[in-house]
Design an enzyme around this catalytic site. Structure first.
Site, PDB file in Angstrom:
ATOM      1  N   LYS A  83       0.859  -1.186   0.000  1.00 38.43           N
ATOM      2  CA  LYS A  83       0.000   0.000   0.000  1.00 38.43           C
ATOM      3  C   LYS A  83       0.895   1.236   0.000  1.00 38.43           C
ATOM      4  CE  LYS A  83      -4.486   0.692   2.157  1.00 38.43           C
ATOM      5  NZ  LYS A  83      -5.248   0.503   3.388  1.00 38.43           N
TER       6      LYS A  83
HETATM    7  O1  G3P Z   1      -7.920   1.288   5.236  1.00 32.07           O
HETATM    8  C1  G3P Z   1      -8.293   2.445   4.575  1.00 32.07           C
HETATM    9  C2  G3P Z   1      -9.679   2.924   4.898  1.00 32.07           C
HETATM   10  O2  G3P Z   1     -10.604   1.901   4.678  1.00 32.07           O
HETATM   11  C3  G3P Z   1      -9.826   3.618   6.222  1.00 32.07           C
HETATM   12  O3  G3P Z   1     -11.164   3.814   6.593  1.00 32.07           O
HETATM   13  O4  G3P Z   1     -12.890   4.436   8.246  1.00 32.07           O
HETATM   14  O5  G3P Z   1     -10.490   5.039   8.691  1.00 32.07           O
HETATM   15  O6  G3P Z   1     -11.788   6.219   6.936  1.00 32.07           O
HETATM   16  P1  G3P Z   1     -11.602   4.941   7.675  1.00 32.07           P
END
Ligand code: G3P
Length: 217
Positions: A83
């Site tokens: 990533k």
């Molecule tokens: O892993 C990346 C993403 O899915 C993070 O989500 O909920 O922290 O905005 P969030």
């Protein structure tokens, strides 16, 4: 549509894998930090549970540093997808890594032109963050729609990985638009199973069966 779990929690990943609907895992530095465990050991455990792409994120922000970390991560296991943040140095690194056969997930994507750049750089996946756009009064789902259209216009092979999913409707809408993957937190995977009519209907079926004193076999 492929389902990844967005988690670094071993119990959650094991339980989601046991459901038979899991295609892969995404982690990020915040999710890993929350577990308070050694990253390498955590990755090894995840790789043992899930036989599919497992995203592990670099923390360098210069192209050379990103490439070095990416090569180290990719060497751990063939299922590792590296990533990389959607920054200028990140995309520079992605081009080299793609040429070396290392799969990448370009993360923190918030605009369609960023996604276009990720595809041009040869990213394996691009991760548009739906929930975080919704949080600032921008329509995250519109971004998914724009990226899917752009990639289909030009047959880009980069897969659209809908991320930052906050509720089952996000999964539904991403699926309707044709996102290739949804990475879903454990809590939301559980919510997706539920419908009050299913619960009520099952209760009724089982009550009627008991009252009838019938035998199944
Ligand atoms: O892993 C990346 C993403 O899915 C993070 O989500 O909920 O922290 O905005 P969030």
């Amino acid at each position: 549509m492929k389902f990844f779990i967005d988690s670094a929690n071993i119990d959650e990943i094991r339980e989601a894998a046991s459901l038979g609907i899991l295609d892969g895992v995404t982690t990020n530095p915040s999710l890993v930090a929350k577990e308070g465990k050694n990253f390498r050991q955590l990755l090894d455990q995840i790789l043992e549970i899930v036989d599919g792409p497992v995203s592990a994120e670099v923390v360098s922000t210069d192209a050379d540093g990103i490439k070095k970390e990416a090569r180290e991560l990719a060497a751990i296991h063939e299922n590792i997808v590296v990533k990389v943040p959607l920054i200028r140095e990140g995309l520079k690194a992605v081009r080299t890594l793609t040429d070396e056969g290392i799969r990448t997930n370009v993360t923190l994507c918030f605009s369609p032109t960023q996604a276009l750049l990720a595809a041009k750089a040869g990213a394996t996946y691009v991760s548009p963050f739906i929930g975080r756009l919704d949080d600032v009064s921008q329509d995250g789902m519109e971004l998914i729609e724009q990226i899917v259209t752009i990639y289909s216009n030009y047959d880009y092979r980069t897969e659209v990985l809908a991320a930052s999913i906050r509720h089952p409707l996000h999964v539904l809408q991403a699926a309707m638009i044709g996102a290739d993957v949804a990475t879903i937190p454990f809590k939301i995977i559980n919510q997706m199973f539920k419908h009050p009519l299913t619960e009520r209907g099952l209760e009724q079926f089982l009550d009627d069966w008991k009252n009838n004193e019938a035998k199944l076999v």
